[in-house]
Enzyme design. Sequence first.
Site, PDB file in Angstrom:
ATOM      1  N   GLU A   1      49.229  47.794  38.715  1.00 17.67           N
ATOM      2  CA  GLU A   1      49.351  47.771  40.184  1.00 17.67           C
ATOM      3  C   GLU A   1      50.808  47.937  40.561  1.00 17.67           C
ATOM      4  OE1 GLU A   1      47.835  44.342  42.293  1.00 17.67           O
ATOM      5  OE2 GLU A   1      46.002  44.334  41.080  1.00 17.67           O
TER       6      GLU A   1
ATOM      7  N   GLU B   1      45.995  38.933  36.922  1.00 15.98           N
ATOM      8  CA  GLU B   1      46.966  37.987  37.478  1.00 15.98           C
ATOM      9  C   GLU B   1      46.567  36.511  37.330  1.00 15.98           C
ATOM     10  OE1 GLU B   1      47.761  39.268  41.496  1.00 15.98           O
ATOM     11  OE2 GLU B   1      48.712  41.111  40.846  1.00 15.98           O
TER      12      GLU B   1
ATOM     13  N   ARG C   1      40.899  52.137  38.537  1.00 13.76           N
ATOM     14  CA  ARG C   1      40.781  50.744  38.093  1.00 13.76           C
ATOM     15  C   ARG C   1      40.056  49.956  39.184  1.00 13.76           C
ATOM     16  NH1 ARG C   1      44.916  46.040  38.694  1.00 13.76           N
ATOM     17  NH2 ARG C   1      43.728  44.454  37.619  1.00 13.76           N
TER      18      ARG C   1
ATOM     19  N   ASN D   1      51.543  44.163  36.765  1.00 11.33           N
ATOM     20  CA  ASN D   1      51.531  44.368  38.210  1.00 11.33           C
ATOM     21  C   ASN D   1      52.903  44.015  38.727  1.00 11.33           C
ATOM     22  OD1 ASN D   1      48.848  44.897  37.909  1.00 11.33           O
ATOM     23  ND2 ASN D   1      48.107  43.139  39.088  1.00 11.33           N
TER      24      ASN D   1
ATOM     25  N   TYR E   1      55.578  44.218  42.172  1.00 10.63           N
ATOM     26  CA  TYR E   1      55.809  44.507  43.588  1.00 10.63           C
ATOM     27  C   TYR E   1      57.248  44.262  44.019  1.00 10.63           C
ATOM     28  CZ  TYR E   1      50.813  44.975  44.089  1.00 10.63           C
ATOM     29  OH  TYR E   1      49.531  45.425  43.944  1.00 10.63           O
TER      30      TYR E   1
HETATM   31  O1  IFM Z   1      45.949  42.832  46.896  1.00  8.84           O
HETATM   32  C1  IFM Z   1      46.573  42.227  45.806  1.00  8.84           C
HETATM   33  C2  IFM Z   1      45.746  42.396  44.553  1.00  8.84           C
HETATM   34  O2  IFM Z   1      44.461  41.895  44.711  1.00  8.84           O
HETATM   35  C3  IFM Z   1      46.392  41.665  43.413  1.00  8.84           C
HETATM   36  N1  IFM Z   1      47.774  42.028  43.272  1.00  8.84           N
HETATM   37  C4  IFM Z   1      48.594  42.032  44.450  1.00  8.84           C
HETATM   38  C5  IFM Z   1      47.937  42.809  45.563  1.00  8.84           C
HETATM   39  C6  IFM Z   1      48.827  42.800  46.820  1.00  8.84           C
HETATM   40  O3  IFM Z   1      49.042  41.491  47.248  1.00  8.84           O
END
Ligand code: IFM
Length: 453
Positions: free
Chosen positions: A355, A167, A78, A297, A299
């Site tokens: 992500e 995002e 990607r 995405n 985290y």
């Molecule tokens: O690096 C970023 C990415 O560009 C978008 N999502 C989060 C990642 C980590 O902060």
Amino acid sequence: MSTFQSFPSNFVWGAATASYQIEGAWDEDGKGESIWDRFTHTPGHVFEGHTGDVACDHYHRWPQDIELMKSLGLRAYRFSIAWPRILPDGRGRVNQAGLEFYSRLVDGLLAAGITPFVTLYHWDLPQALQDAGGWPARATAEAFVEYAGVVSAALGDRVKNWITHNEPWCVSILSHQIGAHAPGLRDTEAALRAAHHVLLSHGWAVPVIRANSPDAEVGITLNFEWIDPACRSAADARMAREADGRFNRWFLDPLYGRHYPADAVAGYAAALPNGLDFVLPGDLDAIAAPTDFLGLNYYSRRVARDEEAADNLPQEILADRPRTEMGWEEYPEGLYGLLNWLHFGYRPPKLYVTENGASFGNGPDAAGRVADTRRLNYLRDHFSAARQAMNNGVPLAGYFVWSLMDNFEWAEGYRQRFGIVWVDYETQQRIPKDSALWYRDVIAANGFEAQPD
Ligand code: IFM
């Protein structure tokens, strides 16, 4: 007893990057200036004045980077397209050299047996469009459709997986209200206008991409946080609901035909003296254009806590959790929760984790090995969470690790390293970290031991 977690044979194992974070070559071959070029070239915005001028020099090193991906056995990659490489002024004149760069990259990936997933917008807006009002201006949504049309016409015969935006929360709130990302504004109303125009541009672009790229799958990527109240107080529950409305549902609900969430609209009343006057008739139908997948995405989670509430937990007892070097709590349960919530609550036809990854700074030892054990464990725990959600019927079709290689981490510059491949920014040498070698084995086995000896 074996704890092997296996995945469907067609599961898409990939890694992700973004143009500004890896390409460099910021002013080569006819590329126009982007808002990130302007932002990083203006002192005071980014850690120690770092810029993406050179980054990982991927613009020149892409053939070696494809070899690297091949050596890891990646099934998909990607990446994003830099809009100002294609339309240096944002609209109008097309820069063929920019299109040819991505065309060669796509051909190289396909020749290596790696499926390209293209993100059209991962934040490098042409500065010319910013000068004309940027995302708070409706005309930028029209410009995006023109850009999406040019790119999908050029690559749509070979690219069959398209992500319109990465995002929208970051594009709007982080960049226009919080001011941490380009263009660095601090204006809530501008941020909400920007959010609307990003979503609108997505909805308008979907049919254009479909027309140019027969049989393609088209979706959008949102960033989600799993949000828990710090304790069972009514005050914390309110904070959690509010954060969920602003962070998650503000973007998700309109995409699935539910308008902007009423509770969040009410919460923004003071910032919106004219209400949602930027939402014109037909916009919400356009935004809710049916898509083929939703990109997620993920985290970390957020713990919502009302500082004022008398019956609240003390801050200290919430702090004791493992965190990555971004300060983000490691919370794989949040991925499990979000996948279930999205599937059972919104029913996208398909989901991808577009992500997921962690920032840890481990570098090479004397023998050249990068023992990034915590990243490896982070990925294994999150893969397990995803697998568990799939057991509940969640149609998760693939997983993209963020990131293929260390790169320019926006306001943090190069001090945060998310790569599964180490990048020496002096020499541009790449070294697969232990996490990359483990990931290579996961892909080869199409699964992994959840509890290794
Ligand atoms: O690096 C970023 C990415 O560009 C978008 N999502 C989060 C990642 C980590 O902060």
